[in-house]
Write a protein that holds these residues in place. Structure first.
Motif, PDB file in Angstrom:
ATOM      1  N   GLU A  71       0.833  -1.205   0.000  1.00 46.18           N
ATOM      2  CA  GLU A  71       0.000   0.000   0.000  1.00 46.18           C
ATOM      3  C   GLU A  71       0.869   1.258   0.000  1.00 46.18           C
ATOM      4  O   GLU A  71       0.569   2.222  -0.703  1.00 46.18           O
ATOM      5  CB  GLU A  71      -0.937  -0.008   1.208  1.00 46.18           C
ATOM      6  CG  GLU A  71      -2.051  -1.028   1.095  1.00 46.18           C
ATOM      7  CD  GLU A  71      -2.842  -1.198   2.389  1.00 46.18           C
ATOM      8  OE1 GLU A  71      -2.483  -0.567   3.420  1.00 46.18           O
ATOM      9  OE2 GLU A  71      -3.814  -1.969   2.380  1.00 46.18           O
ATOM     10  N   ASP A  72       1.947   1.237   0.796  1.00 43.53           N
ATOM     11  CA  ASP A  72       2.864   2.379   0.827  1.00 43.53           C
ATOM     12  C   ASP A  72       3.497   2.589  -0.543  1.00 43.53           C
ATOM     13  O   ASP A  72       3.647   3.727  -1.004  1.00 43.53           O
ATOM     14  CB  ASP A  72       3.952   2.184   1.888  1.00 43.53           C
ATOM     15  CG  ASP A  72       3.420   2.278   3.312  1.00 43.53           C
ATOM     16  OD1 ASP A  72       2.263   2.724   3.493  1.00 43.53           O
ATOM     17  OD2 ASP A  72       4.167   1.893   4.250  1.00 43.53           O
ATOM     18  N   GLU A  73       3.881   1.495  -1.187  1.00 43.64           N
ATOM     19  CA  GLU A  73       4.493   1.580  -2.513  1.00 43.64           C
ATOM     20  C   GLU A  73       3.492   2.134  -3.533  1.00 43.64           C
ATOM     21  O   GLU A  73       3.845   2.981  -4.360  1.00 43.64           O
ATOM     22  CB  GLU A  73       5.003   0.200  -2.954  1.00 43.64           C
ATOM     23  CG  GLU A  73       5.618   0.174  -4.329  1.00 43.64           C
ATOM     24  CD  GLU A  73       6.881   1.025  -4.462  1.00 43.64           C
ATOM     25  OE1 GLU A  73       7.269   1.292  -5.613  1.00 43.64           O
ATOM     26  OE2 GLU A  73       7.478   1.423  -3.450  1.00 43.64           O
ATOM     27  N   GLN A  74       2.251   1.660  -3.452  1.00 41.36           N
ATOM     28  CA  GLN A  74       1.222   2.175  -4.358  1.00 41.36           C
ATOM     29  C   GLN A  74       0.998   3.664  -4.128  1.00 41.36           C
ATOM     30  O   GLN A  74       0.859   4.436  -5.082  1.00 41.36           O
ATOM     31  CB  GLN A  74      -0.095   1.407  -4.166  1.00 41.36           C
ATOM     32  CG  GLN A  74      -0.069   0.005  -4.712  1.00 41.36           C
ATOM     33  CD  GLN A  74      -1.321  -0.784  -4.360  1.00 41.36           C
ATOM     34  OE1 GLN A  74      -2.120  -0.392  -3.514  1.00 41.36           O
ATOM     35  NE2 GLN A  74      -1.491  -1.923  -5.011  1.00 41.36           N
ATOM     36  N   GLU A  75       0.976   4.095  -2.880  1.00 43.22           N
ATOM     37  CA  GLU A  75       0.792   5.513  -2.554  1.00 43.22           C
ATOM     38  C   GLU A  75       1.980   6.326  -3.064  1.00 43.22           C
ATOM     39  O   GLU A  75       1.819   7.421  -3.593  1.00 43.22           O
ATOM     40  CB  GLU A  75       0.623   5.697  -1.045  1.00 43.22           C
ATOM     41  CG  GLU A  75       0.339   7.116  -0.624  1.00 43.22           C
ATOM     42  CD  GLU A  75      -0.939   7.685  -1.204  1.00 43.22           C
ATOM     43  OE1 GLU A  75      -0.960   8.919  -1.463  1.00 43.22           O
ATOM     44  OE2 GLU A  75      -1.907   6.947  -1.421  1.00 43.22           O
ATOM     45  N   ARG A  76       3.198   5.772  -2.907  1.00 39.60           N
ATOM     46  CA  ARG A  76       4.395   6.465  -3.381  1.00 39.60           C
ATOM     47  C   ARG A  76       4.360   6.621  -4.900  1.00 39.60           C
ATOM     48  O   ARG A  76       4.624   7.701  -5.424  1.00 39.60           O
ATOM     49  CB  ARG A  76       5.652   5.695  -2.970  1.00 39.60           C
ATOM     50  CG  ARG A  76       6.947   6.431  -3.313  1.00 39.60           C
ATOM     51  CD  ARG A  76       8.168   5.540  -3.153  1.00 39.60           C
ATOM     52  NE  ARG A  76       8.191   4.408  -4.047  1.00 39.60           N
ATOM     53  CZ  ARG A  76       8.457   4.471  -5.365  1.00 39.60           C
ATOM     54  NH1 ARG A  76       8.721   5.624  -5.927  1.00 39.60           N
ATOM     55  NH2 ARG A  76       8.463   3.383  -6.103  1.00 39.60           N
ATOM     56  N   VAL A  77       3.967   5.555  -5.606  1.00 41.27           N
ATOM     57  CA  VAL A  77       3.892   5.607  -7.070  1.00 41.27           C
ATOM     58  C   VAL A  77       2.823   6.610  -7.499  1.00 41.27           C
ATOM     59  O   VAL A  77       3.033   7.398  -8.428  1.00 41.27           O
ATOM     60  CB  VAL A  77       3.602   4.199  -7.645  1.00 41.27           C
ATOM     61  CG1 VAL A  77       3.223   4.258  -9.113  1.00 41.27           C
ATOM     62  CG2 VAL A  77       4.813   3.294  -7.445  1.00 41.27           C
ATOM     63  N   LYS A  78       1.698   6.606  -6.795  1.00 38.37           N
ATOM     64  CA  LYS A  78       0.615   7.548  -7.111  1.00 38.37           C
ATOM     65  C   LYS A  78       1.089   8.991  -6.910  1.00 38.37           C
ATOM     66  O   LYS A  78       0.866   9.844  -7.771  1.00 38.37           O
ATOM     67  CB  LYS A  78      -0.588   7.254  -6.215  1.00 38.37           C
ATOM     68  CG  LYS A  78      -1.766   8.154  -6.445  1.00 38.37           C
ATOM     69  CD  LYS A  78      -2.903   7.808  -5.486  1.00 38.37           C
ATOM     70  CE  LYS A  78      -4.046   8.776  -5.598  1.00 38.37           C
ATOM     71  NZ  LYS A  78      -5.089   8.502  -4.602  1.00 38.37           N
ATOM     72  N   GLN A  79       1.758   9.251  -5.781  1.00 36.46           N
ATOM     73  CA  GLN A  79       2.254  10.599  -5.498  1.00 36.46           C
ATOM     74  C   GLN A  79       3.321  10.999  -6.509  1.00 36.46           C
ATOM     75  O   GLN A  79       3.360  12.144  -6.956  1.00 36.46           O
ATOM     76  CB  GLN A  79       2.806  10.682  -4.072  1.00 36.46           C
ATOM     77  CG  GLN A  79       3.170  12.085  -3.649  1.00 36.46           C
ATOM     78  CD  GLN A  79       1.978  13.040  -3.693  1.00 36.46           C
ATOM     79  OE1 GLN A  79       0.905  12.729  -3.207  1.00 36.46           O
ATOM     80  NE2 GLN A  79       2.176  14.201  -4.281  1.00 36.46           N
ATOM     81  N   GLU A  80       4.151  10.050  -6.883  1.00 35.03           N
ATOM     82  CA  GLU A  80       5.189  10.320  -7.884  1.00 35.03           C
ATOM     83  C   GLU A  80       4.553  10.710  -9.218  1.00 35.03           C
ATOM     84  O   GLU A  80       5.011  11.630  -9.886  1.00 35.03           O
ATOM     85  CB  GLU A  80       6.043   9.053  -8.047  1.00 35.03           C
ATOM     86  CG  GLU A  80       7.362   9.270  -8.723  1.00 35.03           C
ATOM     87  CD  GLU A  80       8.199   8.002  -8.683  1.00 35.03           C
ATOM     88  OE1 GLU A  80       8.064   7.175  -9.609  1.00 35.03           O
ATOM     89  OE2 GLU A  80       8.974   7.841  -7.724  1.00 35.03           O
ATOM     90  N   ARG A  81       3.489  10.002  -9.607  1.00 31.19           N
ATOM     91  CA  ARG A  81       2.785  10.315 -10.850  1.00 31.19           C
ATOM     92  C   ARG A  81       2.160  11.707 -10.782  1.00 31.19           C
ATOM     93  O   ARG A  81       2.258  12.495 -11.728  1.00 31.19           O
ATOM     94  CB  ARG A  81       1.704   9.257 -11.135  1.00 31.19           C
ATOM     95  CG  ARG A  81       1.079   9.395 -12.512  1.00 31.19           C
ATOM     96  CD  ARG A  81       0.008   8.357 -12.778  1.00 31.19           C
ATOM     97  NE  ARG A  81      -1.173   8.634 -11.982  1.00 31.19           N
ATOM     98  CZ  ARG A  81      -1.637   7.862 -11.012  1.00 31.19           C
ATOM     99  NH1 ARG A  81      -1.039   6.737 -10.711  1.00 31.19           N
ATOM    100  NH2 ARG A  81      -2.721   8.192 -10.337  1.00 31.19           N
ATOM    101  N   ILE A  82       1.558  12.041  -9.643  1.00 34.43           N
ATOM    102  CA  ILE A  82       0.954  13.368  -9.466  1.00 34.43           C
ATOM    103  C   ILE A  82       2.034  14.440  -9.565  1.00 34.43           C
ATOM    104  O   ILE A  82       1.853  15.466 -10.228  1.00 34.43           O
ATOM    105  CB  ILE A  82       0.212  13.451  -8.111  1.00 34.43           C
ATOM    106  CG1 ILE A  82      -1.060  12.588  -8.174  1.00 34.43           C
ATOM    107  CG2 ILE A  82      -0.132  14.882  -7.762  1.00 34.43           C
ATOM    108  CD1 ILE A  82      -1.736  12.401  -6.818  1.00 34.43           C
ATOM    109  N   ASP A  83       3.185  14.199  -8.908  1.00 36.62           N
ATOM    110  CA  ASP A  83       4.286  15.168  -8.948  1.00 36.62           C
ATOM    111  C   ASP A  83       4.804  15.351 -10.374  1.00 36.62           C
ATOM    112  O   ASP A  83       5.100  16.470 -10.796  1.00 36.62           O
ATOM    113  CB  ASP A  83       5.425  14.723  -8.032  1.00 36.62           C
ATOM    114  CG  ASP A  83       5.047  14.786  -6.557  1.00 36.62           C
ATOM    115  OD1 ASP A  83       4.015  15.410  -6.223  1.00 36.62           O
ATOM    116  OD2 ASP A  83       5.783  14.195  -5.737  1.00 36.62           O
ATOM    117  N   GLU A  84       4.911  14.238 -11.120  1.00 36.22           N
ATOM    118  CA  GLU A  84       5.372  14.318 -12.508  1.00 36.22           C
ATOM    119  C   GLU A  84       4.379  15.107 -13.369  1.00 36.22           C
ATOM    120  O   GLU A  84       4.782  15.908 -14.211  1.00 36.22           O
ATOM    121  CB  GLU A  84       5.566  12.919 -13.088  1.00 36.22           C
ATOM    122  CG  GLU A  84       6.786  12.204 -12.553  1.00 36.22           C
ATOM    123  CD  GLU A  84       6.870  10.750 -13.005  1.00 36.22           C
ATOM    124  OE1 GLU A  84       5.969  10.285 -13.746  1.00 36.22           O
ATOM    125  OE2 GLU A  84       7.839  10.079 -12.615  1.00 36.22           O
TER     126      GLU A  84
END
Length: 147
Positions: A71-84
């Motif tokens: 779940e943490d990894e999914q949240e990190r990937v989601k936040q990374e996508r938003i930041d990009e």
């Protein structure tokens, strides 16, 4: 949980004759040996149950930990996508500033009304006008507006 149950008759069977023989002496008869075997089995079974419950708890903790990591990894990937996406939008705005200039509210409806009544020519200016007899003459702009 798998539970194996062995009755007293099982310990009295031929399968346990050698084990019983090792327990029998002048202080322990055959019935006492059977009871000893039963008590030993029950103690081992209780120990196995406790160990099994501990293993289940450890397995559950490991699954929950793995799920939290996922779940943490999914949240990190989601936040990374938003930041990009944010960075891409900012870069797009930076490259094409003129596309993103805010349009100010200038009140177009008022401007058209003002344009029709606004004086565009000085009253002292002269304008070319066609007279009633067809000839042309220079007249003041103030008198031309009144016509």
């Amino acid at each position: 949980m798998i539970q194996i149950s062995i009755s007293v008759q099982d310990y009295a069977s031929i399968n346990f004759a050698n084990t019983r023989a090792q327990l029998i002496n002048e202080n322990v008869d055959e019935e006492q040996a059977i009871q000893l075997l039963r008590n030993i089995w029950q103690a081992n079974n209780e120990t196995d149950k406790v160990l099994w419950q501990q293993q289940l708890a450890e397995d559950r903790e490991q699954r929950e930990h793995a799920q939290r990591i996922q779940e943490d990894e999914q949240e990190r990937v989601k936040q990374e996508r938003i930041d990009e996406e944010d960075a891409a939008r900012k870069e797009e705005r930076k490259k094409n500033k003129h596309k993103y200039i805010p349009i100010l509210d200038t009140g177009h409806s008022r401007r058209t009304t003002e344009a029709s009544i606004k004086k565009t020519i000085d009253d002292d200016a002269m304008v070319l006008s066609t007279l009633a007899d067809g000839s042309t003459a220079w007249i003041s702009s103030a008198s031309a507006r009144n016509c």
